[in-house]
Scaffold this motif. Structure first.
Motif, short mmCIF file in Angstrom:
data_model
loop_
_atom_site.label_atom_id
_atom_site.label_comp_id
_atom_site.label_asym_id
_atom_site.label_seq_id
_atom_site.Cartn_x
_atom_site.Cartn_y
_atom_site.Cartn_z
N MET A 1 0.85 -1.20 0.00
CA MET A 1 0.00 0.00 0.00
C MET A 1 0.88 1.24 0.00
O MET A 1 1.78 1.38 0.83
N ARG A 2 0.63 2.15 -0.93
CA ARG A 2 1.40 3.37 -1.00
C ARG A 2 0.87 4.38 0.01
O ARG A 2 -0.30 4.36 0.38
N PRO A 3 1.72 5.32 0.46
CA PRO A 3 1.23 6.38 1.34
C PRO A 3 0.12 7.17 0.65
O PRO A 3 0.11 7.29 -0.59
N ASN A 4 -0.79 7.73 1.44
CA ASN A 4 -1.86 8.51 0.84
C ASN A 4 -1.31 9.74 0.11
O ASN A 4 -1.83 10.15 -0.93
N ASN A 5 -0.27 10.35 0.65
CA ASN A 5 0.36 11.51 0.02
C ASN A 5 1.35 11.02 -1.03
O ASN A 5 2.38 10.43 -0.70
N ALA A 6 1.05 11.29 -2.30
CA ALA A 6 1.87 10.77 -3.39
C ALA A 6 3.29 11.31 -3.39
O ALA A 6 4.16 10.74 -4.06
N LEU A 7 3.57 12.39 -2.64
CA LEU A 7 4.94 12.90 -2.56
C LEU A 7 5.88 11.89 -1.91
O LEU A 7 7.10 12.01 -2.06
N PHE A 8 5.33 10.91 -1.19
CA PHE A 8 6.18 9.96 -0.49
C PHE A 8 6.21 8.60 -1.18
O PHE A 8 6.64 7.60 -0.59
N ASP A 9 5.81 8.56 -2.45
CA ASP A 9 5.86 7.30 -3.18
C ASP A 9 7.28 6.78 -3.35
O ASP A 9 7.50 5.59 -3.57
N GLU A 10 8.27 7.69 -3.28
CA GLU A 10 9.66 7.26 -3.46
C GLU A 10 10.25 6.63 -2.21
O GLU A 10 11.36 6.11 -2.24
N PHE B 1 -20.26 13.35 3.18
CA PHE B 1 -19.14 14.22 3.49
C PHE B 1 -17.80 13.59 3.13
O PHE B 1 -16.78 14.29 3.08
N ALA B 2 -17.79 12.30 2.85
CA ALA B 2 -16.54 11.65 2.45
C ALA B 2 -16.05 12.14 1.10
O ALA B 2 -14.85 12.24 0.86
N GLY B 3 -16.96 12.46 0.20
CA GLY B 3 -16.55 12.93 -1.11
C GLY B 3 -15.76 11.87 -1.85
O GLY B 3 -15.96 10.67 -1.68
N THR B 4 -14.84 12.31 -2.70
CA THR B 4 -13.98 11.39 -3.44
C THR B 4 -12.64 11.28 -2.73
O THR B 4 -12.23 12.17 -2.00
N ASN B 5 -11.95 10.18 -2.98
CA ASN B 5 -10.64 9.97 -2.36
C ASN B 5 -9.61 9.74 -3.46
O ASN B 5 -9.26 8.61 -3.78
N VAL B 6 -9.15 10.81 -4.06
CA VAL B 6 -8.17 10.74 -5.13
C VAL B 6 -6.78 10.98 -4.55
O VAL B 6 -6.54 11.99 -3.89
N ARG B 7 -5.88 10.04 -4.76
CA ARG B 7 -4.51 10.22 -4.28
C ARG B 7 -3.84 11.35 -5.05
O ARG B 7 -3.93 11.43 -6.27
N GLU B 8 -3.16 12.22 -4.32
CA GLU B 8 -2.39 13.28 -4.95
C GLU B 8 -1.28 13.69 -4.00
O GLU B 8 -1.30 13.38 -2.81
N GLY B 9 -0.30 14.38 -4.53
CA GLY B 9 0.74 14.93 -3.69
C GLY B 9 0.30 16.25 -3.11
O GLY B 9 -0.40 17.03 -3.78
N PHE B 10 0.68 16.50 -1.88
CA PHE B 10 0.28 17.76 -1.25
C PHE B 10 1.25 18.14 -0.14
O PHE B 10 1.98 17.32 0.40
N VAL B 11 1.24 19.43 0.17
CA VAL B 11 1.94 19.98 1.32
C VAL B 11 0.89 20.69 2.15
O VAL B 11 0.02 21.38 1.61
N ALA B 12 0.92 20.51 3.47
CA ALA B 12 -0.12 21.09 4.31
C ALA B 12 0.44 21.53 5.65
O ALA B 12 1.52 21.10 6.09
N SER B 13 -0.29 22.40 6.28
CA SER B 13 0.01 22.84 7.63
C SER B 13 -1.32 23.25 8.27
O SER B 13 -2.39 23.06 7.68
N SER B 14 -1.26 23.81 9.46
CA SER B 14 -2.50 24.20 10.12
C SER B 14 -2.24 25.32 11.11
O SER B 14 -1.11 25.55 11.54
N ARG B 15 -3.30 26.00 11.45
CA ARG B 15 -3.31 26.98 12.52
C ARG B 15 -4.65 26.83 13.25
O ARG B 15 -5.58 26.21 12.75
N MET B 16 -4.73 27.42 14.44
CA MET B 16 -5.97 27.41 15.21
C MET B 16 -6.48 28.84 15.35
O MET B 16 -5.69 29.76 15.58
#
Length: 415
Positions: free
Chosen positions: A1-10, A269-284
């Motif tokens: 199983m590949r990671p959900n974030n495609a940036l880590f496929d390598e 609310f699940a919507g679609t689950n398409v694997r893609e590469g992404f960068v993310a962060s968060s704030r409160m």
């Protein structure tokens, strides 16, 4: 199983062990601890790829995916994913609050807190945790609950996935499955400077049965709309939406309201689950942003990013910040900063996400949600855990003194 974030496929782990029992986990820890990096994998959704360490041993928990009802409790294997969890508890007429993505693993979601469409009404996923079975770094199988290993139980409720040990099963208290109404509402662009303060005031004063997300696709022009759910009838939801529209001062350009049973609402609310590469962060958001135009200016400056502002409060705030490891009990909302990326664009998108985060901090949005893990977040230990950071580090020292579990943003990396 590949990671959900495609940036880590390598990523190339040295080995993947398919664990079916706690004994399998013990054997893996005995063989690998202190020799190679070790990581558990439930849904594989770690934002920084911590469940796929280069040259390490991955403990694949997908075979531990059963969901078994015991009266009002659900006993759930750590490899279960949310779509299967919701279906199983709903078949018994019960419900459990959790996230929206159907392939997210119940383990990572719970260990980081667990925010979602039912959090304002019923609390975080971790607030329903009764006990957890965990194999700690020394290979001991432990039961963490209020009566057994209470410090560890405290830490497992919001202290983040990948720390302390490998959880193999969770027992949750469930509740009767509710009916929900869902909405989508979009206002004309002329209304956006009014919508931002109106939405913040609206969710801050709404009944806890209401949850909403303000979705902003950055750029010039931007795109802004709101979605959400209400535990109750469409008529009750429409009254609340009328209040929002009155505060905005503009008629919606588009809107819809639909009613669902619990399981169908979770699927909606699940919507679609398409694997893609992404960068993310968060704030409160601790309180409403005072100057909506500054937020719009920030949004216009960072085309291609999205801000997902999820309302908090309600039942989340019923628990004191120090009573579980999840610190941000009094927040108004979580803000996820999300940018699609490829290997070629990763550096540029990372810089853009960091700039958006710095801009949000300057506007008063501080802190972060550990399930949107970003180890480059300045002073991340304090931002994620606030006044609970010191106690969490003490628990990490006690249960993983040899630093078996390491990775970006994990507690051991701060020791």
């Amino acid at each position: 199983m590949r990671p959900n974030n495609a940036l880590f496929d390598e990523r190339r782990p040295a080995a993947i062990a398919r664990c079916s029992t706690p004994t399998d986990v013990q054997a893996c820890l005995s063989a690998a601890a202190g020799r190679v990096p070790v990581a558990a994998r439930s849904g594989g959704h770690s934002y920084v790829g911590n469940s796929a360490p280069d040259g390490g041993l991955v403990l694949d928990l997908s075979a531990m995916s059963t969901v078994r009802m015991q009266g009002g409790n659900a006993v759930i294997g750590a490899g279960a994913r949310l779509a299967d969890v919701y279906a199983a508890v709903a078949s018994a007429g019960r419900a459990l609050p959790g996230g929206s993505c159907p392939t997210v693993g119940v383990a990572g979601l719970t260990l980081g807190g667990g925010v979602g469409v039912l959090s304002r009404a019923y609390g975080l996923t971790c607030d329903h945790l009764v006990e957890a079975q965990i194999v700690t770094a020394d290979g001991t199988v432990r039961t963490a609950s209020a009566a057994s290993e209470p410090d560890l139980f405290w830490a497992l409720r919001g202290g983040g996935g990948g720390n302390f040990g490998v959880v193999t099963s969770f027992t949750f208290a469930t509740f009767p499955a509710p009916s929900l109404s869902a909405f989508y509402i979009r206002y004309p662009s002329a209304a956006w400077s009014a919508l931002i303060p109106a939405w913040q005031h609206w969710v801050a004063n709404a009944p806890r049965q209401l949850w909403s997300m303000l979705h902003i696709d950055a750029g010039d022009p931007a795109d802004i709309f709101a979605v959400g759910s209400y535990v109750g009838s469409a008529a009750g939801l429409n009254k609340l939406l009328d209040t929002l529209t009155s505060e905005v001062g503009y008629a919606p350009a588009a809107s819809s309201v639909r009613s669902f049973g619990y399981l169908d609402a979770m699927r909606y609310f699940a919507g679609t689950n398409v694997r893609e590469g992404f960068v993310a962060s968060s704030r409160m958001l601790a309180k409403p942003l005072a100057d909506p135009q500054r937020l719009l200016n920030l949004v216009h400056a960072h085309p291609g990013l999205s801000l997902l502002i999820d309302s908090a409060g309600g039942a989340i705030a019923d628990v004191a910040p120090q009573d579980t490891a999840f610190w941000h009990r009094q927040a108004l909302a979580t803000v996820q900063i999300y940018g699609k990326a490829t290997t070629a664009t990763r550096a540029a998108v990372t810089a853009q996400v960091a700039a958006m985060g710095a801009g949000l901090s300057a506007l008063g949005a501080d802190g972060g949600y550990v399930n949107y893990l970003d180890p480059t977040l300045p002073d991340w230990l304090k931002q994620y855990y606030g006044g609970n950071a010191s106690r969490l580090l003490d628990v990490a020292r006690r249960y993983d003194p040899d630093r078996v579990f390491t990775g970006p943003g994990l507690l051991n990396s701060a020791l």
